[in-house]
Design an enzyme around this catalytic site. Structure first.
Site, PDB file in Angstrom:
ATOM      1  N   ASN A  62      29.835  51.807  37.850  1.00 46.31           N
ATOM      2  CA  ASN A  62      30.760  50.690  38.019  1.00 46.31           C
ATOM      3  C   ASN A  62      30.685  49.775  36.807  1.00 46.31           C
ATOM      4  O   ASN A  62      29.616  49.250  36.484  1.00 46.31           O
ATOM      5  CB  ASN A  62      30.401  49.879  39.272  1.00 46.31           C
ATOM      6  CG  ASN A  62      31.323  48.685  39.478  1.00 46.31           C
ATOM      7  OD1 ASN A  62      32.444  48.832  39.945  1.00 46.31           O
ATOM      8  ND2 ASN A  62      30.861  47.492  39.119  1.00 46.31           N
ATOM      9  N   GLU A  63      31.794  49.644  36.098  1.00 48.92           N
ATOM     10  CA  GLU A  63      31.962  48.724  34.970  1.00 48.92           C
ATOM     11  C   GLU A  63      30.832  48.818  33.946  1.00 48.92           C
ATOM     12  O   GLU A  63      30.189  47.817  33.603  1.00 48.92           O
ATOM     13  CB  GLU A  63      32.146  47.289  35.468  1.00 48.92           C
ATOM     14  CG  GLU A  63      33.382  47.142  36.331  1.00 48.92           C
ATOM     15  CD  GLU A  63      33.709  45.716  36.736  1.00 48.92           C
ATOM     16  OE1 GLU A  63      32.904  44.803  36.435  1.00 48.92           O
ATOM     17  OE2 GLU A  63      34.774  45.501  37.342  1.00 48.92           O
TER      18      GLU A  63
END
Length: 501
Positions: free
Chosen positions: A159-160
Protein backbone atom coordinates in the site's frame (compact mmCIF):
# COMPACT_ATOMS: atom_id res chain seq x y z
CA UNK A 1 -34.03 27.68 -15.84
CA UNK A 2 -31.96 24.83 -17.22
CA UNK A 3 -33.90 22.61 -19.63
CA UNK A 4 -32.78 19.05 -20.29
CA UNK A 5 -34.47 17.22 -23.15
CA UNK A 6 -33.75 13.48 -23.31
CA UNK A 7 -34.27 11.66 -26.59
CA UNK A 8 -34.01 8.00 -27.57
CA UNK A 9 -30.84 8.58 -29.58
CA UNK A 10 -28.18 5.93 -29.02
CA UNK A 11 -28.46 5.02 -25.34
CA UNK A 12 -25.31 3.43 -23.92
CA UNK A 13 -24.62 1.06 -21.03
CA UNK A 14 -24.23 2.68 -17.63
CA UNK A 15 -21.14 1.08 -16.13
CA UNK A 16 -21.41 0.58 -12.39
CA UNK A 17 -17.68 0.31 -11.82
CA UNK A 18 -18.08 2.57 -8.77
CA UNK A 19 -19.64 -0.32 -6.81
CA UNK A 20 -17.02 -2.97 -7.58
CA UNK A 21 -15.14 -2.37 -4.34
CA UNK A 22 -15.21 -0.37 -1.10
CA UNK A 23 -12.49 0.28 1.44
CA UNK A 24 -12.23 -0.57 5.10
CA UNK A 25 -9.89 0.13 7.96
CA UNK A 26 -7.52 -2.66 8.95
CA UNK A 27 -9.03 -6.12 8.62
CA UNK A 28 -8.84 -6.77 12.35
CA UNK A 29 -11.72 -4.33 12.86
CA UNK A 30 -14.00 -6.93 11.28
CA UNK A 31 -13.93 -8.72 14.61
CA UNK A 32 -16.08 -5.91 16.04
CA UNK A 33 -19.87 -6.15 16.17
CA UNK A 34 -20.58 -2.60 15.00
CA UNK A 35 -18.24 -2.99 12.02
CA UNK A 36 -20.20 -5.98 10.72
CA UNK A 37 -23.50 -4.22 11.37
CA UNK A 38 -22.36 -1.28 9.24
CA UNK A 39 -21.08 -3.57 6.50
CA UNK A 40 -24.45 -5.30 6.27
CA UNK A 41 -26.24 -1.95 5.96
CA UNK A 42 -23.88 -0.86 3.20
CA UNK A 43 -24.03 -4.17 1.36
CA UNK A 44 -27.84 -4.27 1.45
CA UNK A 45 -28.29 -0.66 0.29
CA UNK A 46 -25.45 -0.31 -2.20
CA UNK A 47 -24.28 -3.79 -3.15
CA UNK A 48 -20.52 -3.43 -3.24
CA UNK A 49 -18.94 -6.59 -4.62
CA UNK A 50 -15.49 -6.47 -2.96
CA UNK A 51 -13.89 -4.99 0.15
CA UNK A 52 -10.25 -3.94 0.58
CA UNK A 53 -8.35 -3.10 3.74
CA UNK A 54 -4.91 -3.00 5.31
CA UNK A 55 -3.29 -5.36 7.76
CA UNK A 56 -3.79 -8.88 6.40
CA UNK A 57 -0.41 -9.88 7.83
CA UNK A 58 -0.39 -7.46 10.76
CA UNK A 59 0.16 -9.05 14.14
CA UNK A 60 -3.38 -8.39 15.40
CA UNK A 61 -4.59 -11.01 12.88
CA UNK A 62 -1.86 -13.30 14.15
CA UNK A 63 -1.16 -15.29 11.00
CA UNK A 64 2.62 -15.40 11.31
CA UNK A 65 4.09 -16.82 14.49
CA UNK A 66 7.26 -18.74 15.28
CA UNK A 67 7.79 -21.72 17.57
CA UNK A 68 10.87 -23.59 18.74
CA UNK A 69 11.05 -27.32 18.06
CA UNK A 70 14.15 -29.25 19.07
CA UNK A 71 16.12 -26.03 19.25
CA UNK A 72 15.03 -24.91 15.77
CA UNK A 73 12.86 -21.83 15.15
CA UNK A 74 10.10 -22.67 12.72
CA UNK A 75 7.17 -20.64 11.37
CA UNK A 76 3.68 -21.40 12.58
CA UNK A 77 0.75 -20.09 10.52
CA UNK A 78 -2.42 -19.33 12.47
CA UNK A 79 -5.56 -18.70 10.40
CA UNK A 80 -8.12 -18.48 13.21
CA UNK A 81 -8.90 -14.77 12.89
CA UNK A 82 -8.55 -14.35 9.12
CA UNK A 83 -10.95 -17.26 8.62
CA UNK A 84 -13.44 -15.57 10.91
CA UNK A 85 -13.08 -12.29 8.99
CA UNK A 86 -13.29 -13.69 5.46
CA UNK A 87 -16.13 -16.01 6.45
CA UNK A 88 -18.06 -12.97 7.66
CA UNK A 89 -17.40 -11.11 4.40
CA UNK A 90 -18.53 -13.97 2.22
CA UNK A 91 -21.61 -14.61 4.33
CA UNK A 92 -22.60 -10.98 3.65
CA UNK A 93 -22.04 -11.50 -0.07
CA UNK A 94 -18.89 -9.42 -0.41
CA UNK A 95 -15.51 -10.76 -1.55
CA UNK A 96 -12.05 -9.71 -0.36
CA UNK A 97 -9.87 -7.57 -2.58
CA UNK A 98 -6.75 -8.79 -0.85
CA UNK A 99 -4.03 -6.28 0.01
CA UNK A 100 -0.87 -8.17 1.03
CA UNK A 101 0.77 -6.28 3.93
CA UNK A 102 1.99 -5.10 6.39
CA UNK A 103 5.10 -6.90 7.67
CA UNK A 104 4.75 -9.28 10.64
CA UNK A 105 7.04 -8.12 13.45
CA UNK A 106 8.94 -11.39 13.52
CA UNK A 107 9.78 -11.07 9.80
CA UNK A 108 10.44 -7.31 9.76
CA UNK A 109 13.89 -5.93 8.99
CA UNK A 110 13.22 -2.80 11.05
CA UNK A 111 10.88 -1.23 13.58
CA UNK A 112 9.33 1.57 11.50
CA UNK A 113 5.54 1.50 11.80
CA UNK A 114 2.54 3.56 10.73
CA UNK A 115 -0.78 4.36 12.41
CA UNK A 116 -1.86 4.03 15.99
CA UNK A 117 -2.06 0.27 15.49
CA UNK A 118 1.61 0.14 14.36
CA UNK A 119 1.61 -1.51 10.97
CA UNK A 120 5.23 -2.39 10.16
CA UNK A 121 6.38 -0.91 6.85
CA UNK A 122 9.87 -2.39 6.49
CA UNK A 123 10.94 -5.06 4.01
CA UNK A 124 11.24 -8.67 5.18
CA UNK A 125 14.56 -9.60 6.73
CA UNK A 126 14.29 -12.95 4.99
CA UNK A 127 12.61 -13.00 1.58
CA UNK A 128 12.48 -16.79 1.53
CA UNK A 129 10.41 -16.84 4.72
CA UNK A 130 8.24 -14.06 3.32
CA UNK A 131 7.63 -16.05 0.15
CA UNK A 132 6.76 -19.14 2.18
CA UNK A 133 4.31 -17.08 4.26
CA UNK A 134 2.55 -15.73 1.17
CA UNK A 135 2.31 -19.20 -0.34
CA UNK A 136 0.93 -20.60 2.91
CA UNK A 137 -1.71 -17.87 3.22
CA UNK A 138 -2.90 -18.10 -0.38
CA UNK A 139 -2.86 -21.91 -0.28
CA UNK A 140 -5.00 -21.80 2.84
CA UNK A 141 -7.52 -19.55 1.11
CA UNK A 142 -7.76 -22.01 -1.78
CA UNK A 143 -8.17 -24.94 0.59
CA UNK A 144 -10.85 -23.23 2.65
CA UNK A 145 -12.86 -21.42 -0.01
CA UNK A 146 -12.07 -23.37 -3.18
CA UNK A 147 -9.99 -22.44 -6.20
CA UNK A 148 -12.99 -21.27 -8.22
CA UNK A 149 -13.79 -18.69 -5.53
CA UNK A 150 -10.25 -17.48 -4.87
CA UNK A 151 -9.58 -17.03 -8.58
CA UNK A 152 -12.08 -14.15 -8.33
CA UNK A 153 -10.03 -12.37 -5.66
CA UNK A 154 -7.47 -9.77 -6.77
CA UNK A 155 -4.21 -9.81 -4.76
CA UNK A 156 -2.69 -6.33 -4.47
CA UNK A 157 0.87 -6.08 -3.16
CA UNK A 158 1.46 -3.50 -0.42
CA UNK A 159 0.00 0.00 0.00
CA UNK A 160 1.43 3.34 -1.18
CA UNK A 161 5.11 2.33 -1.31
CA UNK A 162 5.92 5.72 -2.87
CA UNK A 163 5.45 7.29 0.59
CA UNK A 164 8.15 6.97 3.26
CA UNK A 165 5.38 6.54 5.83
CA UNK A 166 4.15 3.36 4.16
CA UNK A 167 7.41 1.83 2.86
CA UNK A 168 10.80 2.37 4.43
CA UNK A 169 12.57 5.19 2.57
CA UNK A 170 9.98 4.84 -0.25
CA UNK A 171 12.62 2.61 -1.81
CA UNK A 172 11.35 1.89 -5.31
CA UNK A 173 13.81 -0.85 -6.16
CA UNK A 174 13.17 -2.62 -2.87
CA UNK A 175 9.43 -2.46 -3.57
CA UNK A 176 9.99 -3.94 -7.01
CA UNK A 177 11.89 -6.79 -5.34
CA UNK A 178 9.06 -7.29 -2.84
CA UNK A 179 6.53 -7.26 -5.67
CA UNK A 180 8.45 -9.82 -7.72
CA UNK A 181 8.88 -12.25 -4.83
CA UNK A 182 5.28 -11.83 -3.67
CA UNK A 183 3.70 -12.07 -7.11
CA UNK A 184 5.67 -15.21 -7.90
CA UNK A 185 4.63 -16.69 -4.56
CA UNK A 186 0.97 -16.09 -5.32
CA UNK A 187 1.33 -17.53 -8.82
CA UNK A 188 3.12 -20.56 -7.40
CA UNK A 189 -0.16 -21.51 -5.73
CA UNK A 190 -2.00 -21.19 -9.04
CA UNK A 191 -0.91 -19.33 -12.22
CA UNK A 192 -4.37 -17.87 -12.82
CA UNK A 193 -4.60 -16.02 -9.51
CA UNK A 194 -4.69 -12.24 -10.04
CA UNK A 195 -1.78 -10.11 -8.81
CA UNK A 196 -1.14 -6.40 -9.18
CA UNK A 197 0.20 -3.12 -7.84
CA UNK A 198 1.88 -0.75 -7.18
CA UNK A 199 -0.97 0.84 -5.17
CA UNK A 200 0.70 4.26 -5.15
CA UNK A 201 -0.97 7.52 -4.19
CA UNK A 202 -1.11 10.53 -6.51
CA UNK A 203 1.87 12.64 -7.47
CA UNK A 204 4.18 9.75 -8.32
CA UNK A 205 2.90 8.30 -11.58
CA UNK A 206 6.46 7.67 -12.74
CA UNK A 207 6.24 4.67 -10.40
CA UNK A 208 3.58 3.17 -12.64
CA UNK A 209 5.68 3.63 -15.75
CA UNK A 210 8.76 2.12 -14.13
CA UNK A 211 6.76 -0.62 -12.42
CA UNK A 212 5.36 -1.83 -15.73
CA UNK A 213 8.79 -1.56 -17.38
CA UNK A 214 10.21 -3.67 -14.53
CA UNK A 215 7.49 -6.31 -14.94
CA UNK A 216 8.14 -6.42 -18.68
CA UNK A 217 11.93 -6.69 -18.46
CA UNK A 218 12.00 -9.09 -15.51
CA UNK A 219 9.02 -11.13 -16.78
CA UNK A 220 7.19 -10.58 -13.50
CA UNK A 221 3.47 -11.40 -13.52
CA UNK A 222 1.04 -8.47 -13.39
CA UNK A 223 -2.70 -8.74 -13.96
CA UNK A 224 -3.84 -5.24 -12.97
CA UNK A 225 -2.54 -1.80 -12.03
CA UNK A 226 -3.68 -0.05 -8.87
CA UNK A 227 -3.48 3.56 -7.74
CA UNK A 228 -5.09 5.90 -5.17
CA UNK A 229 -6.67 9.33 -5.63
CA UNK A 230 -7.52 12.18 -3.25
CA UNK A 231 -8.33 15.77 -4.10
CA UNK A 232 -7.48 17.74 -0.97
CA UNK A 233 -4.81 20.43 -0.82
CA UNK A 234 -2.18 20.84 1.87
CA UNK A 235 -3.70 21.32 5.33
CA UNK A 236 -4.70 24.82 6.41
CA UNK A 237 -4.90 23.86 10.07
CA UNK A 238 -4.23 20.73 12.12
CA UNK A 239 -5.56 20.33 15.64
CA UNK A 240 -5.93 17.49 18.13
CA UNK A 241 -9.44 16.85 16.84
CA UNK A 242 -9.48 18.06 13.23
CA UNK A 243 -7.52 18.38 10.01
CA UNK A 244 -8.71 21.14 7.66
CA UNK A 245 -8.05 21.24 3.91
CA UNK A 246 -9.46 22.89 0.82
CA UNK A 247 -10.41 20.79 -2.18
CA UNK A 248 -9.38 21.16 -5.80
CA UNK A 249 -12.05 20.88 -8.49
CA UNK A 250 -13.48 17.37 -8.74
CA UNK A 251 -12.49 17.21 -12.41
CA UNK A 252 -8.89 16.90 -11.22
CA UNK A 253 -9.60 13.38 -10.00
CA UNK A 254 -11.12 12.40 -13.33
CA UNK A 255 -8.07 13.86 -15.06
CA UNK A 256 -5.86 11.66 -12.87
CA UNK A 257 -7.88 8.60 -13.83
CA UNK A 258 -7.50 9.46 -17.49
CA UNK A 259 -3.77 10.14 -17.20
CA UNK A 260 -3.00 6.80 -15.56
CA UNK A 261 -5.15 4.95 -18.07
CA UNK A 262 -3.04 6.58 -20.79
CA UNK A 263 0.21 5.52 -19.13
CA UNK A 264 -0.97 1.93 -19.07
CA UNK A 265 -2.11 2.10 -22.68
CA UNK A 266 1.38 3.22 -23.70
CA UNK A 267 3.09 0.43 -21.76
CA UNK A 268 3.92 -3.17 -22.67
CA UNK A 269 0.62 -4.12 -20.98
CA UNK A 270 -1.96 -1.85 -22.65
CA UNK A 271 -4.98 -3.97 -21.79
CA UNK A 272 -4.42 -4.27 -18.03
CA UNK A 273 -7.36 -3.29 -15.82
CA UNK A 274 -6.90 -0.14 -13.74
CA UNK A 275 -8.24 -0.28 -10.19
CA UNK A 276 -8.38 2.85 -8.04
CA UNK A 277 -8.19 1.01 -4.74
CA UNK A 278 -8.68 4.16 -2.64
CA UNK A 279 -10.30 7.52 -3.36
CA UNK A 280 -12.04 10.26 -1.42
CA UNK A 281 -11.92 14.00 -1.01
CA UNK A 282 -9.48 14.29 1.92
CA UNK A 283 -6.87 11.67 2.81
CA UNK A 284 -7.26 12.45 6.52
CA UNK A 285 -9.60 10.45 8.80
CA UNK A 286 -10.31 13.58 10.88
CA UNK A 287 -11.35 16.01 8.14
CA UNK A 288 -14.95 17.23 8.75
CA UNK A 289 -15.62 17.45 5.01
CA UNK A 290 -16.33 13.71 5.00
CA UNK A 291 -19.38 14.28 7.22
CA UNK A 292 -20.93 16.98 5.03
CA UNK A 293 -23.44 17.18 2.21
CA UNK A 294 -20.71 18.85 0.15
CA UNK A 295 -18.78 15.57 0.16
CA UNK A 296 -21.71 13.81 -1.51
CA UNK A 297 -22.34 16.51 -4.11
CA UNK A 298 -18.63 16.75 -4.86
CA UNK A 299 -18.25 13.00 -5.52
CA UNK A 300 -21.39 12.64 -7.63
CA UNK A 301 -19.58 13.53 -10.84
CA UNK A 302 -16.80 11.08 -9.99
CA UNK A 303 -19.32 8.24 -9.70
CA UNK A 304 -20.98 9.37 -12.91
CA UNK A 305 -17.89 9.60 -15.11
CA UNK A 306 -15.13 7.58 -13.43
CA UNK A 307 -15.90 4.39 -15.33
CA UNK A 308 -14.90 6.15 -18.56
CA UNK A 309 -11.29 5.54 -17.50
CA UNK A 310 -11.02 2.93 -14.75
CA UNK A 311 -12.27 -0.59 -14.17
CA UNK A 312 -13.08 0.10 -10.55
CA UNK A 313 -12.75 2.86 -7.97
CA UNK A 314 -13.04 2.01 -4.32
CA UNK A 315 -14.40 4.58 -1.87
CA UNK A 316 -12.29 4.86 1.26
CA UNK A 317 -14.11 3.76 3.52
CA UNK A 318 -17.51 2.21 4.26
CA UNK A 319 -17.51 2.84 8.05
CA UNK A 320 -16.20 5.18 10.74
CA UNK A 321 -15.18 2.10 12.73
CA UNK A 322 -11.60 3.00 11.91
CA UNK A 323 -8.50 3.42 14.06
CA UNK A 324 -5.56 4.77 12.07
CA UNK A 325 -5.34 7.74 14.45
CA UNK A 326 -6.68 5.78 17.39
CA UNK A 327 -10.21 5.08 18.55
CA UNK A 328 -12.56 7.81 17.20
CA UNK A 329 -13.02 10.57 19.76
CA UNK A 330 -16.49 11.80 18.86
CA UNK A 331 -19.75 10.86 17.15
CA UNK A 332 -18.78 12.95 14.12
CA UNK A 333 -15.03 13.40 13.76
CA UNK A 334 -14.38 13.70 10.03
CA UNK A 335 -14.06 9.96 9.50
CA UNK A 336 -13.90 8.47 6.03
CA UNK A 337 -16.95 6.26 6.49
CA UNK A 338 -20.22 6.21 4.59
CA UNK A 339 -21.74 5.33 7.96
CA UNK A 340 -20.94 7.20 11.16
CA UNK A 341 -20.65 5.58 14.56
CA UNK A 342 -23.92 4.25 16.01
CA UNK A 343 -25.10 3.25 12.54
CA UNK A 344 -25.93 6.75 11.28
CA UNK A 345 -25.76 7.11 7.47
CA UNK A 346 -23.94 10.17 6.18
CA UNK A 347 -24.95 12.12 3.05
CA UNK A 348 -22.37 10.28 0.93
CA UNK A 349 -23.99 6.97 1.89
CA UNK A 350 -27.18 8.19 0.20
CA UNK A 351 -25.23 9.33 -2.86
CA UNK A 352 -24.11 5.73 -3.33
CA UNK A 353 -27.55 4.27 -2.63
CA UNK A 354 -29.05 6.71 -5.16
CA UNK A 355 -26.56 5.60 -7.81
CA UNK A 356 -27.40 1.99 -6.97
CA UNK A 357 -31.01 2.75 -7.93
CA UNK A 358 -30.06 3.82 -11.46
CA UNK A 359 -30.85 1.72 -14.49
CA UNK A 360 -28.71 -0.15 -16.96
CA UNK A 361 -29.21 2.20 -19.94
CA UNK A 362 -27.62 5.65 -19.86
CA UNK A 363 -29.86 8.08 -21.73
CA UNK A 364 -28.20 11.38 -20.85
CA UNK A 365 -25.25 12.71 -18.89
CA UNK A 366 -23.75 16.10 -18.15
CA UNK A 367 -21.58 17.48 -15.35
CA UNK A 368 -24.57 17.74 -12.99
CA UNK A 369 -26.97 15.01 -14.14
CA UNK A 370 -27.13 11.33 -14.99
CA UNK A 371 -30.34 9.92 -16.49
CA UNK A 372 -30.92 6.19 -16.98
CA UNK A 373 -33.62 3.71 -17.92
CA UNK A 374 -34.25 0.45 -16.13
CA UNK A 375 -35.19 -2.85 -17.71
CA UNK A 376 -38.86 -2.32 -16.81
CA UNK A 377 -38.94 0.96 -18.73
CA UNK A 378 -38.93 3.24 -15.68
CA UNK A 379 -36.62 6.24 -15.64
CA UNK A 380 -34.20 6.92 -12.77
CA UNK A 381 -31.98 9.96 -12.62
CA UNK A 382 -29.58 11.53 -10.17
CA UNK A 383 -28.96 15.29 -10.23
CA UNK A 384 -26.68 17.36 -8.02
CA UNK A 385 -25.88 21.00 -7.35
CA UNK A 386 -22.30 21.24 -6.11
CA UNK A 387 -21.51 24.58 -4.47
CA UNK A 388 -17.99 25.08 -3.13
CA UNK A 389 -18.59 28.70 -2.09
CA UNK A 390 -19.64 29.76 1.38
CA UNK A 391 -23.01 31.37 2.04
CA UNK A 392 -26.63 30.64 1.26
CA UNK A 393 -28.71 30.65 -1.88
CA UNK A 394 -27.31 29.01 -5.01
CA UNK A 395 -30.62 27.35 -5.95
CA UNK A 396 -30.85 25.96 -9.47
CA UNK A 397 -34.05 25.43 -11.48
CA UNK A 398 -34.07 22.46 -13.83
CA UNK A 399 -36.76 21.14 -16.18
CA UNK A 400 -36.49 17.55 -17.38
CA UNK A 401 -38.29 16.29 -20.50
CA UNK A 402 -38.11 12.51 -20.40
CA UNK A 403 -39.24 9.74 -22.79
CA UNK A 404 -41.64 7.25 -21.21
CA UNK A 405 -43.62 4.34 -22.65
CA UNK A 406 -46.55 4.58 -20.22
CA UNK A 407 -49.43 7.03 -19.77
CA UNK A 408 -49.60 7.41 -15.98
CA UNK A 409 -46.40 8.18 -14.11
CA UNK A 410 -45.69 7.86 -10.40
CA UNK A 411 -42.85 10.21 -9.43
CA UNK A 412 -40.73 9.56 -6.37
CA UNK A 413 -38.04 12.06 -5.43
CA UNK A 414 -35.50 11.58 -2.62
CA UNK A 415 -33.36 14.51 -1.55
CA UNK A 416 -30.18 15.03 0.43
CA UNK A 417 -29.17 18.64 1.03
CA UNK A 418 -28.06 21.01 3.76
CA UNK A 419 -31.45 20.66 5.47
CA UNK A 420 -32.26 16.99 4.84
CA UNK A 421 -30.35 13.77 5.58
CA UNK A 422 -27.69 15.92 7.21
CA UNK A 423 -27.14 14.46 10.71
CA UNK A 424 -23.85 16.36 11.08
CA UNK A 425 -25.83 19.61 11.18
CA UNK A 426 -28.25 18.23 13.77
CA UNK A 427 -25.30 17.06 15.84
CA UNK A 428 -23.95 20.62 15.76
CA UNK A 429 -27.33 21.92 16.95
CA UNK A 430 -27.19 19.41 19.82
CA UNK A 431 -23.92 20.97 20.96
CA UNK A 432 -21.61 18.39 19.33
CA UNK A 433 -21.86 15.70 22.04
CA UNK A 434 -18.80 13.49 21.77
CA UNK A 435 -20.64 10.43 23.03
CA UNK A 436 -24.39 11.09 22.56
CA UNK A 437 -26.94 9.30 24.70
CA UNK A 438 -29.39 6.83 23.20
CA UNK A 439 -32.13 9.42 22.72
CA UNK A 440 -29.75 11.68 20.81
CA UNK A 441 -28.54 8.77 18.69
CA UNK A 442 -32.13 7.96 17.75
CA UNK A 443 -32.69 11.59 16.76
CA UNK A 444 -29.61 11.52 14.55
CA UNK A 445 -30.86 8.35 12.89
CA UNK A 446 -34.25 9.94 12.27
CA UNK A 447 -32.80 13.04 10.61
CA UNK A 448 -30.33 10.98 8.54
CA UNK A 449 -33.11 9.91 6.15
CA UNK A 450 -33.61 11.67 2.79
CA UNK A 451 -36.61 13.89 2.20
CA UNK A 452 -39.15 11.92 0.14
CA UNK A 453 -41.68 13.62 -2.15
CA UNK A 454 -44.16 11.89 -4.44
CA UNK A 455 -46.59 12.92 -7.16
CA UNK A 456 -48.53 11.52 -10.09
CA UNK A 457 -48.41 12.81 -13.66
CA UNK A 458 -49.70 12.03 -17.13
CA UNK A 459 -47.37 11.64 -20.06
CA UNK A 460 -48.05 13.58 -23.24
CA UNK A 461 -46.90 12.22 -26.57
CA UNK A 462 -44.64 9.67 -24.91
CA UNK A 463 -42.97 12.30 -22.74
CA UNK A 464 -43.22 13.61 -19.22
CA UNK A 465 -42.00 17.02 -18.06
CA UNK A 466 -40.84 17.56 -14.49
CA UNK A 467 -39.48 20.71 -12.87
CA UNK A 468 -37.21 20.68 -9.83
CA UNK A 469 -35.40 23.21 -7.71
CA UNK A 470 -32.01 22.02 -6.51
CA UNK A 471 -30.71 23.67 -3.35
CA UNK A 472 -27.09 24.16 -2.27
CA UNK A 473 -25.17 20.87 -2.43
CA UNK A 474 -28.33 18.90 -3.06
CA UNK A 475 -28.14 15.38 -4.43
CA UNK A 476 -31.48 14.05 -5.57
CA UNK A 477 -32.78 10.77 -6.95
CA UNK A 478 -35.88 11.01 -9.15
CA UNK A 479 -37.74 7.91 -10.28
CA UNK A 480 -40.49 7.88 -12.94
CA UNK A 481 -42.42 4.64 -12.57
CA UNK A 482 -45.44 3.32 -14.50
CA UNK A 483 -48.70 3.43 -12.53
CA UNK A 484 -50.72 0.26 -12.29
CA UNK A 485 -54.04 1.75 -11.25
CA UNK A 486 -56.34 -0.64 -9.36
CA UNK A 487 -58.70 2.04 -8.04
CA UNK A 488 -61.65 0.58 -9.94
CA UNK A 489 -61.28 -2.75 -8.14
CA UNK A 490 -62.47 -1.27 -4.82
CA UNK A 491 -66.21 -1.65 -4.21
CA UNK A 492 -67.91 1.44 -2.83
CA UNK A 493 -64.80 3.63 -2.95
CA UNK A 494 -65.61 7.31 -2.29
CA UNK A 495 -62.88 9.41 -0.73
CA UNK A 496 -65.26 12.39 -0.54
CA UNK A 497 -66.98 10.70 2.38
CA UNK A 498 -63.81 11.04 4.52
CA UNK A 499 -63.95 14.09 6.79
CA UNK A 500 -61.91 16.99 5.37
CA UNK A 501 -61.35 15.23 2.03
Amino acid sequence: MIKIVVTENSPVQFKKNWKFCVGTGRLGLALQKEYLEHLKIVKDAIGFEYIRGHGLLHDDIGIYREIEIDGEIRPFYNFTYIDRIFDAYLELGIRPFVEIGFMPKLLASGDQTIFEWKGNVTPPKNYEKWSDLVKAVVSHFVERYGLEEVLKWPFEIWNEPNLVNFWKDADKQEYFKLYKVTANAVKAVHPDLQVGGPAICGGADEWIVEFLEFCDIEKVPVDFVSRHAYTSKKPKKITFDYYYQDLVENTAMLAEFEKVRGLIDQSAFPHLPLHITEYNTSYSPINPVHDTVLNAAYLARILSEGADYVDSFSYWTFSDVFEELGVPKAQFHGGFGLIALNGIPKPTFHLFSFFNSLGEEQLYRDENTLITRRRDGSIALVAWNLVMDKGTGFEKEVEFELPVSFNEVFVKRQTVDENHANPWRTWQEMGRPRFPDKTSVETLRQVAKPLVRTSRMKSVGGKVTYRATLTKNEVTLMEFIPVKDETDTYIGLDDSLITSY
